[in-house]
Enzyme design. Structure first.
Site, mmCIF file in Angstrom:
data_model
loop_
_atom_site.group_PDB
_atom_site.id
_atom_site.type_symbol
_atom_site.label_atom_id
_atom_site.label_comp_id
_atom_site.label_asym_id
_atom_site.label_seq_id
_atom_site.Cartn_x
_atom_site.Cartn_y
_atom_site.Cartn_z
ATOM 1 N N ASP A 105 0.812 -1.217 0.000
ATOM 2 C CA ASP A 105 0.000 0.000 0.000
ATOM 3 C C ASP A 105 0.846 1.268 0.000
ATOM 4 O OD1 ASP A 105 -2.158 -1.681 0.022
ATOM 5 O OD2 ASP A 105 -3.192 -0.688 1.681
ATOM 6 N N ASN A 124 -4.960 -2.019 -4.289
ATOM 7 C CA ASN A 124 -6.182 -2.142 -3.481
ATOM 8 C C ASN A 124 -6.039 -1.278 -2.230
ATOM 9 O OD1 ASN A 124 -8.730 -2.986 -2.746
ATOM 10 N ND2 ASN A 124 -8.092 -4.997 -2.020
ATOM 11 N N ASP A 178 -10.908 -2.825 12.075
ATOM 12 C CA ASP A 178 -9.833 -3.702 11.613
ATOM 13 C C ASP A 178 -9.378 -4.645 12.721
ATOM 14 O OD1 ASP A 178 -9.936 -2.576 9.128
ATOM 15 O OD2 ASP A 178 -8.169 -1.324 9.367
ATOM 16 N N GLU A 203 -11.208 -4.861 2.056
ATOM 17 C CA GLU A 203 -10.464 -5.595 1.021
ATOM 18 C C GLU A 203 -11.270 -6.759 0.453
ATOM 19 O OE1 GLU A 203 -7.212 -3.345 3.115
ATOM 20 O OE2 GLU A 203 -9.235 -4.049 3.536
ATOM 21 N N HIS A 216 -5.120 -9.260 3.602
ATOM 22 C CA HIS A 216 -4.024 -9.450 4.555
ATOM 23 C C HIS A 216 -4.502 -9.797 5.956
ATOM 24 C CE1 HIS A 216 -4.312 -4.970 5.874
ATOM 25 N NE2 HIS A 216 -5.329 -5.229 5.073
ATOM 26 N N ARG A 217 -5.600 -9.168 6.397
ATOM 27 C CA ARG A 217 -6.044 -9.398 7.767
ATOM 28 C C ARG A 217 -6.657 -10.799 7.948
ATOM 29 N NH1 ARG A 217 -4.334 -5.193 10.060
ATOM 30 N NH2 ARG A 217 -4.550 -3.124 9.151
ATOM 31 N N LYS A 247 0.551 -6.523 1.988
ATOM 32 C CA LYS A 247 -0.192 -5.251 1.975
ATOM 33 C C LYS A 247 0.202 -4.368 3.158
ATOM 34 C CE LYS A 247 -4.948 -3.464 1.888
ATOM 35 N NZ LYS A 247 -4.869 -2.613 0.696
#
Length: 441
Positions: free
Chosen positions: A53, A97, A320, A348, A392-393, A423
């Site tokens: 990012d 993204n 998040d 995402e 990613h999370r 990311k």
């Protein structure tokens, strides 16, 4: 940057203990890069996040004529500000993204004017941007959709701003308000700019980050609660000279959760009790669940205190980090409910749907609502191949299901497409292996 195979097999881990130095905050990194670019003067940024990012933002700024240098192999950068006017007035910008890149850049470019196209990966073209575009076009900017209305790709042309009061909805993404706040001083050279928020503002702590950083760059924002924000005329961004990027509080959540589940203590360094990031409040949820938390100026530590208690809480303020709680809930003594998380659906991936699907693979009973998730832990955590949805999370969260907790044992898990962690945290699995004393592969 670490490159992983198509999947990663993680072994069960009996204990989590150790110290992790966090990568820089994504939210702070991309905001700081854009503010440094727009400022008058040169900014030395220390500990910028190395990730997909931030790379997207750096490349976009370079295409716009902003000069910057990386200092050796470090994560320190020097950015030469353009004082509110990008040197290049025509560019095609790939935004990957990265919501933290495309939304503020859209506002800044629309306000300064030029001929720009912004596009990204296919998922980016499914993430809404219509509320931001509507707010900007209503005051005279000229932004067109080149695909589906309301979503990128975008074509920005020179407009003529005829009003200095604008309104934006607050209930889809706080990044829309962040984008307008960051662009407001570019419009306030000769008259005040006011931004009104329609309805409830979600993810308020991220707006606090934005306001804090704008102030660091010399601009005062007057506010009326969370409903109205005004930038007085005549202000401009001025470099603070040096600025340090805090460690990422969202990334801290995985390691603190590991300590809460599997003994601990696990300490994260780079973020602490005085953080400007709202996600440090994640530890309040771990405390509610029974973990022991200790904090210093630049560190946080979590330790298990027996079986974790189920939780029923509103996570609108930390969407998040709340994803981590959904997996921690596997180790609780009953069903947990995560409320007011509707923003997960436009991240995402559709994170409510994705999280429900993958938790069920582990044996959990999951009730999925429009803006909530109810997780009933299984008697036994199952081994599974976890799909990550290029998110990613998702990859980082589900590594926690390998841990042995006081209530139940973890299991071996396969993480598909582990590369998606690039990311925000390219070396995540190495750091996780270190605190769990497990070797990868």
């Amino acid at each position: 940057m670490k490159h992983y195979p198509h999947y990663l097999d993680l072994k069960p881990a009996m204990h989590a203990k150790g110290v992790v130095r966090l990568p820089g905050s994504k939210s702070i990194s991309n905001r700081t890069l854009l503010l440094a670019a727009l400022a008058q003067g040169t900014t030395h940024i220390r500990d910028l996040l190395a990730s997909d990012d931030t790379h997207v933002m750096l490349m976009a700024l370079q295409k716009l004529g902003v000069k910057w240098e990386q200092i050796g192999e470090s994560q320190d950068y020097i950015v030469h500000g353009v004082d509110g006017s990008f040197p290049v007035h025509q560019a095609d910008l790939f935004m990957g993204n990265a919501g933290t890149a495309i939304r503020p850049l859209t506002a800044a470019l629309a306000v300064t004017g030029g001929d720009y196209t912004l596009h990204g990966v296919s998922r980016m073209h499914e993430r809404p941007i219509g509320d931001l575009v509507d707010a900007l076009n209503a005051i005279g900017t000229h932004i067109e959709y080149t695909g589906e209305p309301g979503y990128p790709p975008l074509h920005i042309q020179r407009g003529r701003i005829h009003a200095h009061e604008m309104s934006v909805r607050g209930n889809v993404s706080s990044q829309f308000l962040t984008a307008l706040l960051m662009a407001a001083p570019l419009m306030a050279r000769e008259q005040d700019v006011t931004i009104n928020v329609i309805g409830e503002l979600i993810s308020k702590p991220y707006i606090e980050i934005t306001l804090n950083l704008i102030q660091r760059f010399g601009v005062e924002v007057q506010r009326s609660g969370w409903q109205s924000f005004t930038v007085k005329a005549g202000q401009r961004y001025v470099s603070p000279g040096n600025i340090h990027v805090e460690g990422d509080a969202s990334s801290a959540s995985y390691f603190l959760a590991a300590g809460a589940i599997a003994g601990g203590p696990v300490r994260v360094e780079g973020v602490g009790q005085n953080s400007i990031q709202g996600d440090v409040r994640f530890v309040e949820s771990l405390e509610q669940m029974g973990a022991t938390i200790r904090m210093g100026d630049n560190w946080i530590e979590a330790e298990s205190n027996g079986v974790l208690r189920a939780i029923d809480a509103d996570f609108n303020h930390i969407p998040d980090a709340a994803m981590t709680i959904a997996v921690v809930a596997l180790y609780a003594d009953g069903p947990s409910i995560l409320r007011n998380i509707g923003s997960w659906r436009v991240k995402e991936t559709d994170r409510i749907s994705a999280m429900a699907t993958e938790l069920r693979k582990l044996g959990a009973i999951v009730e999925e609502g429009e803006d909530y998730l109810k997780v009933t832990p299984p008697a036994e955590i199952l081994s599974a191949a976890i799909d990550t949805y290029d998110d990613h999370r998702m990859a980082m969260c589900f590594s926690l299901a390998t841990l042995d907790g006081a209530a139940r044992r973890g299991n071996k898990e396969r993480i598909n497409d582990p590369q998606c962690v690039a990311k925000t945290f390219p070396d995540y699995f190495e750091a996780f292996a270190k605190v769990t004393e497990e070797s990868l592969f």
